[in-house]
Design an enzyme around this catalytic site. Structure first.
Site, PDB file in Angstrom:
ATOM      1  N   SER A  19      15.656  16.169  29.241  1.00  0.00           N
ATOM      2  CA  SER A  19      14.610  15.650  28.361  1.00  0.00           C
ATOM      3  C   SER A  19      13.791  16.746  27.679  1.00  0.00           C
ATOM      4  O   SER A  19      13.475  17.767  28.274  1.00  0.00           O
ATOM      5  CB  SER A  19      13.673  14.756  29.167  1.00  0.00           C
ATOM      6  OG  SER A  19      12.558  14.421  28.371  1.00  0.00           O
ATOM      7  N   LYS A  66      15.345   1.192  30.695  1.00  0.00           N
ATOM      8  CA  LYS A  66      14.575   0.589  29.602  1.00  0.00           C
ATOM      9  C   LYS A  66      14.542  -0.945  29.641  1.00  0.00           C
ATOM     10  O   LYS A  66      13.554  -1.549  29.240  1.00  0.00           O
ATOM     11  CB  LYS A  66      15.140   1.035  28.250  1.00  0.00           C
ATOM     12  CG  LYS A  66      14.758   2.446  27.868  1.00  0.00           C
ATOM     13  CD  LYS A  66      15.237   2.766  26.454  1.00  0.00           C
ATOM     14  CE  LYS A  66      14.944   4.224  26.115  1.00  0.00           C
ATOM     15  NZ  LYS A  66      15.318   4.554  24.736  1.00  0.00           N
ATOM     16  N   ASN A  84      10.168   1.495  26.237  1.00  0.00           N
ATOM     17  CA  ASN A  84      10.312   2.945  26.466  1.00  0.00           C
ATOM     18  C   ASN A  84       8.966   3.623  26.734  1.00  0.00           C
ATOM     19  O   ASN A  84       8.938   4.822  26.983  1.00  0.00           O
ATOM     20  CB  ASN A  84      11.040   3.637  25.301  1.00  0.00           C
ATOM     21  CG  ASN A  84      10.123   3.839  24.113  1.00  0.00           C
ATOM     22  OD1 ASN A  84       9.277   2.997  23.835  1.00  0.00           O
ATOM     23  ND2 ASN A  84      10.264   4.945  23.424  1.00  0.00           N
ATOM     24  N   ASP A 131      10.619   3.346  20.038  1.00  0.00           N
ATOM     25  CA  ASP A 131      11.841   3.847  19.386  1.00  0.00           C
ATOM     26  C   ASP A 131      11.984   3.270  17.973  1.00  0.00           C
ATOM     27  O   ASP A 131      12.409   3.961  17.049  1.00  0.00           O
ATOM     28  CB  ASP A 131      13.087   3.476  20.205  1.00  0.00           C
ATOM     29  CG  ASP A 131      13.249   4.359  21.443  1.00  0.00           C
ATOM     30  OD1 ASP A 131      12.763   5.507  21.430  1.00  0.00           O
ATOM     31  OD2 ASP A 131      13.848   3.894  22.426  1.00  0.00           O
ATOM     32  N   GLY A 180      24.296   0.086  22.209  1.00  0.00           N
ATOM     33  CA  GLY A 180      23.534   0.292  23.442  1.00  0.00           C
ATOM     34  C   GLY A 180      22.034   0.199  23.177  1.00  0.00           C
ATOM     35  O   GLY A 180      21.603  -0.368  22.162  1.00  0.00           O
TER      36      GLY A 180
HETATM   37  P1  NAP Z   1      24.073   3.871  25.456  1.00  0.00           P
HETATM   38  O1  NAP Z   1      23.146   2.794  25.945  1.00  0.00           O
HETATM   39  O2  NAP Z   1      25.044   4.512  26.371  1.00  0.00           O
HETATM   40  O3  NAP Z   1      24.886   3.194  24.222  1.00  0.00           O
HETATM   41  C1  NAP Z   1      25.894   3.839  23.487  1.00  0.00           C
HETATM   42  C2  NAP Z   1      27.014   2.837  23.235  1.00  0.00           C
HETATM   43  O4  NAP Z   1      27.962   3.426  22.324  1.00  0.00           O
HETATM   44  C3  NAP Z   1      27.795   2.480  24.512  1.00  0.00           C
HETATM   45  O5  NAP Z   1      28.071   1.097  24.492  1.00  0.00           O
HETATM   46  C4  NAP Z   1      29.067   3.319  24.356  1.00  0.00           C
HETATM   47  O6  NAP Z   1      30.144   2.786  25.078  1.00  0.00           O
HETATM   48  C5  NAP Z   1      29.290   3.227  22.870  1.00  0.00           C
HETATM   49  N1  NAP Z   1      30.136   4.278  22.315  1.00  0.00           N
HETATM   50  C6  NAP Z   1      30.338   5.535  22.762  1.00  0.00           C
HETATM   51  N2  NAP Z   1      31.126   6.208  21.893  1.00  0.00           N
HETATM   52  C7  NAP Z   1      31.468   5.351  20.897  1.00  0.00           C
HETATM   53  C8  NAP Z   1      32.263   5.449  19.715  1.00  0.00           C
HETATM   54  N3  NAP Z   1      32.882   6.587  19.388  1.00  0.00           N
HETATM   55  N4  NAP Z   1      32.363   4.362  18.902  1.00  0.00           N
HETATM   56  C9  NAP Z   1      31.741   3.203  19.222  1.00  0.00           C
HETATM   57  N5  NAP Z   1      30.966   3.045  20.325  1.00  0.00           N
HETATM   58  C10 NAP Z   1      30.844   4.110  21.157  1.00  0.00           C
HETATM   59  O7  NAP Z   1      23.260   5.056  24.791  1.00  0.00           O
HETATM   60  P2  NAP Z   1      21.857   4.969  24.023  1.00  0.00           P
HETATM   61  O8  NAP Z   1      20.733   5.079  24.956  1.00  0.00           O
HETATM   62  O9  NAP Z   1      21.896   3.801  23.111  1.00  0.00           O
HETATM   63  O10 NAP Z   1      21.906   6.356  23.218  1.00  0.00           O
HETATM   64  C11 NAP Z   1      22.868   6.576  22.206  1.00  0.00           C
HETATM   65  C12 NAP Z   1      22.605   7.941  21.574  1.00  0.00           C
HETATM   66  O11 NAP Z   1      21.357   7.904  20.911  1.00  0.00           O
HETATM   67  C13 NAP Z   1      22.537   9.106  22.574  1.00  0.00           C
HETATM   68  O12 NAP Z   1      23.104  10.243  21.980  1.00  0.00           O
HETATM   69  C14 NAP Z   1      21.057   9.316  22.752  1.00  0.00           C
HETATM   70  O13 NAP Z   1      20.729  10.657  23.103  1.00  0.00           O
HETATM   71  C15 NAP Z   1      20.570   9.001  21.340  1.00  0.00           C
HETATM   72  N6  NAP Z   1      19.159   8.587  21.299  1.00  0.00           N
HETATM   73  C16 NAP Z   1      18.338   9.281  20.480  1.00  0.00           C
HETATM   74  C17 NAP Z   1      17.025   8.914  20.385  1.00  0.00           C
HETATM   75  C18 NAP Z   1      16.131   9.690  19.475  1.00  0.00           C
HETATM   76  O14 NAP Z   1      14.911   9.543  19.573  1.00  0.00           O
HETATM   77  N7  NAP Z   1      16.684  10.478  18.578  1.00  0.00           N
HETATM   78  C19 NAP Z   1      16.528   7.827  21.132  1.00  0.00           C
HETATM   79  C20 NAP Z   1      17.403   7.126  21.973  1.00  0.00           C
HETATM   80  C21 NAP Z   1      18.735   7.522  22.045  1.00  0.00           C
HETATM   81  P3  NAP Z   1      30.401   3.391  26.566  1.00  0.00           P
HETATM   82  O15 NAP Z   1      29.230   2.955  27.399  1.00  0.00           O
HETATM   83  O16 NAP Z   1      31.690   2.795  26.985  1.00  0.00           O
HETATM   84  O17 NAP Z   1      30.472   4.888  26.397  1.00  0.00           O
END
Ligand code: NAP
Length: 293
Positions: free
Chosen positions: A25, A76, A97, A112, A139
């Site tokens: 983090s 979350k 969050n 978010d 996600g």
């Molecule tokens: P998450 O809950 O794990 O959701 C991601 C989803 O995408 C999962 O269902 C995953 O499947 C799927 N996935 C993975 N690779 C894929 C692909 N190539 N094509 C289609 N679907 C795919 O993660 P999250 O919390 O939503 O976070 C997602 C990203 O956003 C992370 O990189 C995180 O660091 C970023 N994020 C950034 C911020 C910000 O403030 N910038 C805030 C929150 C999150 P599987 O579970 O099977 O892998």
């Protein structure tokens, strides 16, 4: 030695992050820089909370007089049932969050959405009104993004996730929210999937694809077009997707701005002070070691 007392008049305010894991983090340097700017006696700490300990960790906010926490993967959604109140946004999104401890009452928010919309406007100058958006991933992050876009008047939202049922579930809940936004879940890998990008004006990568330097771009070559803006939520590096978009001269941004603004909103909810955004941004960039997300 740190002496932390609930009753002391010069007590230290404690904020932090509940997640598992939390080691990656960047929130601690960002918030601690904000506290330092205001010369506040406050500290932001990382708390590694295993899923089975979440309830006890939330109870400890009241018991120890911890002033507020952010909540991240995997808590979350599950945290909601332990709170005394959640904001309308957080309830609709189904994810909290940020928790504020208001005299023992635990209030849940989702910042978010705000972070995404603020960065979308500031970094891409993109208004979602009547536009078509393609979201990769369904996600936690995608949920906040999709709700924010529906709320802001997007005309069409296409969601695809390698876990098909997640995309379907998200689209169903979006449809309940606003009937006049066309929300479509498309099976990952299905024929014609990327053609849908050609009629979209915004691409959001809400998957972790890109976090590692070895990750390929999640979009095959040839589908990025000149009317497309690209928002990659990944913030720890310049992803291959962002690099491709930049080579083509498209408007594009990584996730650092969203991270900053979700944090700024949480800072304001906790402290009732205007977040020193430039100071917090500098702290984030410094902890990334100069890499731009
Ligand atoms: P998450 O809950 O794990 O959701 C991601 C989803 O995408 C999962 O269902 C995953 O499947 C799927 N996935 C993975 N690779 C894929 C692909 N190539 N094509 C289609 N679907 C795919 O993660 P999250 O919390 O939503 O976070 C997602 C990203 O956003 C992370 O990189 C995180 O660091 C970023 N994020 C950034 C911020 C910000 O403030 N910038 C805030 C929150 C999150 P599987 O579970 O099977 O892998």
């Amino acid at each position: 030695m740190f002496l932390v007392s609930k009753m002391s008049s010069n007590r230290i305010s404690i904020y932090g992050l509940f997640g598992f894991p939390v080691g990656h983090s960047l929130s601690a340097p960002m918030h601690n820089a904000g506290f330092k700017y205001y010369r506040m006696s406050a500290i932001y700490l990382l708390f590694e909370v295993r899923p089975e300990s979440l309830k006890r960790a939330v109870d400890s906010l009241r018991i120890l007089g911890i002033d507020g926490v952010n909540v991240t993967i995997p808590h979350k959604e599950n945290v909601i049932k332990y709170l005394d109140w959640v904001s309308k946004d957080a309830e609709l999104i189904g994810a909290v969050n940020t928790i504020v401890n208001h005299s023992g009452r635990l209030l849940g928010y989702n910042t978010d959405c705000y972070g995404f919309m603020k960065a979308l406007e500031e970094e891409l100058g993109f208004s979602p009104m009547s536009r078509s958006v393609f979201i990769l991933g369904a996600g936690g992050a995608a949920r906040s993004v999709a709700y924010a876009l529906v709320e802001a008047g997007a005309r069409r939202i296409i969601v695809t996730d390698i876990v098909d049922r997640r995309a379907i579930k998200l689209v169903r809940s979006l449809q309940k929210k606003r009937a006049n936004c066309e929300c479509v879940a498309v099976r990952a890998g299905s024929r014609g999937l990327y053609e849908l990008l050609l009629n979209s004006q915004l691409l959001v990568n809400a998957t972790p694809c890109g976090m590692k330097s070895s990750d390929p771009s999640p979009i095959p070559k040839g589908y990025l077009h000149k009317n497309l803006s690209v928002f990659d939520l990944v913030y720890n590096r310049n992803t291959n997707l962002i690099q491709s978009a930049r080579r083509l001269g498209l408007k594009s941004t990584g996730g650092l701005g969203m991270l900053l603004y979700q944090g700024a909103k949480a800072f304001e909810l906790w402290t009732k002070k205007k977040a020193p955004v430039d100071i917090m941004r500098r702290a984030l960039k410094k902890s990334l070691g100069g890499e731009r997300g």
